[in-house]
Design a protein around this motif. Structure first.
Motif, short mmCIF file in Angstrom:
data_model
loop_
_atom_site.label_atom_id
_atom_site.label_comp_id
_atom_site.label_asym_id
_atom_site.label_seq_id
_atom_site.Cartn_x
_atom_site.Cartn_y
_atom_site.Cartn_z
N VAL A 260 0.71 -1.16 0.13
CA VAL A 260 0.06 -0.06 0.01
C VAL A 260 1.05 1.29 -0.09
N ALA A 261 0.72 1.80 -1.02
CA ALA A 261 1.54 3.22 -1.10
C ALA A 261 1.30 4.25 0.11
N VAL A 311 5.70 5.19 -9.59
CA VAL A 311 5.86 3.97 -10.25
C VAL A 311 4.93 2.94 -9.47
N SER A 312 5.03 2.92 -8.30
CA SER A 312 4.32 2.20 -7.39
C SER A 312 2.71 2.20 -7.58
N ARG A 313 2.41 3.43 -7.53
CA ARG A 313 1.00 3.67 -7.94
C ARG A 313 0.46 3.19 -9.22
N GLY A 314 1.50 3.29 -10.11
CA GLY A 314 1.25 2.72 -11.48
C GLY A 314 1.31 1.41 -11.53
N LEU A 315 2.20 0.56 -10.89
CA LEU A 315 1.99 -0.88 -10.52
C LEU A 315 0.91 -1.40 -10.03
N GLU A 316 0.22 -0.56 -9.33
CA GLU A 316 -0.96 -1.08 -8.51
C GLU A 316 -1.89 -1.12 -9.46
N GLU A 317 -2.07 -0.32 -10.53
CA GLU A 317 -3.09 -0.34 -11.39
C GLU A 317 -3.03 -1.44 -12.66
N THR A 318 -1.61 -1.66 -12.64
CA THR A 318 -1.28 -2.80 -13.70
C THR A 318 -1.05 -4.21 -13.38
N ARG A 319 -0.87 -4.29 -12.01
CA ARG A 319 -0.95 -5.63 -11.41
C ARG A 319 0.62 -5.86 -11.71
N LEU A 351 9.77 -3.62 -6.78
CA LEU A 351 9.60 -5.13 -6.64
C LEU A 351 8.07 -5.21 -7.34
N PHE A 352 7.94 -5.94 -8.42
CA PHE A 352 6.74 -6.17 -9.08
C PHE A 352 5.98 -7.22 -8.32
N LEU A 353 6.35 -7.98 -7.44
CA LEU A 353 5.84 -9.19 -6.96
C LEU A 353 4.80 -9.15 -6.13
N PRO A 354 4.80 -8.07 -5.17
CA PRO A 354 3.81 -7.91 -4.35
C PRO A 354 2.40 -7.38 -4.95
N PHE A 355 2.76 -6.61 -6.12
CA PHE A 355 1.30 -6.26 -6.83
C PHE A 355 0.70 -7.13 -7.64
N ARG A 356 1.53 -8.34 -7.64
CA ARG A 356 0.58 -9.61 -8.30
C ARG A 356 0.10 -10.36 -7.22
N ALA A 357 0.62 -10.45 -6.13
CA ALA A 357 0.01 -11.32 -4.87
C ALA A 357 -1.53 -11.48 -4.98
N LEU A 358 -2.21 -10.48 -5.35
CA LEU A 358 -4.01 -10.47 -5.21
C LEU A 358 -4.42 -10.27 -6.46
N ASP A 359 -3.54 -10.79 -7.74
CA ASP A 359 -4.17 -10.68 -9.02
C ASP A 359 -5.14 -11.22 -9.25
N PRO A 360 -6.51 -10.88 -9.59
CA PRO A 360 -7.64 -11.59 -9.75
C PRO A 360 -7.53 -12.67 -10.58
N ARG A 361 -6.74 -12.63 -11.70
CA ARG A 361 -6.75 -13.59 -12.46
C ARG A 361 -6.15 -15.00 -11.79
#
Length: 396
Positions: A260-261, A311-319, A351-361
């Motif tokens: 969370v930013a 960048v972090s906020r953008g990664l939140e939107e792009t998972r 780090l991209f990994l935390p943003f993918r942890a809750l990926d709806p896919r």
């Protein structure tokens, strides 16, 4: 200097803090340290004092939030005999005790307006007046370092903190980023506290599984460095047999990998163009990253913390998808490599990994085993331009 007093980590944020410490140590100016609870504000204050010309003189530390208003005045400025009940003798205050040295005032944002006025008077003249005395004592030679986890600009707007006091204290500003903004420091911190804790018992620390380290990196650490230390102390008490598993960490299980930013208002700085405004110009108005972020960054109107937040906020939107981030920031597809080189050059890749942890896919949080790699050691995970996890940092 005490051997254990050090800043642990090699992130860009830690390097900036070290630079601030070096600059402050050369100066006699007042220092304001800001950051969330547990990030190490007192350690920074002690390092500044220990590396300054006042290192051989006393460092007096007080917590303004832990003392009542009436008692704080007496403790800070001293009192004379008979000035109040139980005042059986004259007493020097903390400021007099710090003569020639430094006073570190933690949680200065919790002071009442009355105490703020008294502190401001001292900062302006260097003179003090003991409680119950009608005499003003000669000027003291004391350096003031203050710290707070409050947003002082908000408190000024709410008439709860004096604006003139803020500018008196904020001569040298040392912001400390929370641990979730510099996850690359987590392995080093965890290994450091393991060595210290197990070293007290004269034994080697246990081995840390890769899955355990993945869990540590994914966790948000609301208690920051203090929480890391407490987790390690808990592990020492439970004494795992040779290895540390994810279960040994005893971390909360809800949202383990959700980054969370932090609110931009956490660090009280003078008003200037914000990362939030820059992000909106790209996201809402369709402007390009290069003029909106890159150019202000190169001209130092935006700093590394701003860039990481954007960048972090953008990664939140792009998972966590960097290629989608290029499109989100209104860059041409051919700008992808240039964009990634820019982030890496200034150590602002996230780090991209935390943003993918809750990926709806996926529907569930990423399992530690999904990101571990063979070899029997644990690794840090960094953003990869092709979306593939790469291990780059090993801690033995």
């Amino acid at each position: 200097m005490k051997a254990h007093l050090q800043l642990v980590g090699n992130s860009a944020a830690v390097q900036e803090i070290k630079h601030h410490i070096a600059c402050a140590a050369k100066s006699e100016a007042k220092v304001l340290i800001t950051g969330e609870s547990g990030v190490g504000k007192e350690v920074v204050a002690r390092l500044i004092h220990d590396r300054s010309r006042r290192a051989q003189e006393p460092l007096v530390t007080i917590n303004c939030a832990g003392v009542s208003d009436s008692l704080l005045e007496s403790e800070l400025f001293g009192h004379v005999r008979g000035s109040f009940t139980d005042a059986y003798r004259d007493k020097r205050g903390w400021l007099e005790q710090a003569q020639g040295g430094t006073i570190f005032m933690d949680e200065v944002g919790e002071m009442s307006l009355r105490m703020q006025a008294l502190l401001l008077r001292f900062l302006e003249s260097g003179e003090i007046q003991r409680v119950g005395s009608d005499q003003i004592r000669s000027a003291l030679n004391v350096r003031v370092i203050a710290a707070t986890n409050r947003d002082l600009m908000t408190r000024i707007a709410e008439k709860r903190f004096r604006e003139d006091l803020f500018y008196r204290l904020n001569v040298i500003h040392v912001p400390i980023a929370p641990l979730r903004e510099r996850r690359e420091d987590i392995p080093s911190l965890f290994a450091h506290f393991l060595r210290v804790s197990y070293g007290r018992h004269g034994i080697d620390p246990p081995r840390v599984l890769e899955a355990t380290m993945a869990r540590l990196i994914a966790y948000d650490w609301p208690g920051n460095i203090r929480e890391v230390k407490n987790v390690v102390e808990g592990i020492v008490v439970r004494a795992p047999a040779g290895i540390i598993t994810p279960e040994d960490l005893n971390l909360p299980r809800e949202s383990p990998g959700r980054w969370v930013a932090p609110a931009a208002s956490r660090v009280p700085v003078a008003p200037r163009p914000t990362a939030h405004a820059a992000f909106l110009r790209m996201r809402v108005h369709g402007e390009s990253f290069w003029p909106v972020v890159y150019e202000p960054f190169m001209s130092r109107d935006l700093n590394r913390h701003d860039l990481r937040a954007i960048v972090s906020r953008g990664l939140e939107e792009t998972r966590g998808n960097y290629k989608a981030l290029v499109q989100l920031f209104n860059l041409a597809p051919g700008d992808y490599k240039r964009f990634m080189r820019f982030l890496r050059k200034y150590e602002c890749h996230i780090l991209f990994l935390p943003f993918r942890a809750l990926d709806p896919r996926v529907g569930t949080a990423a399992r530690p085993s999904d990101i571990s790699s063979p070899g029997g050691r644990f690794h840090d995970i960094v953003a990869d331009p092709d979306g593939i996890a790469q291990a780059f940092l090993s801690i033995r």
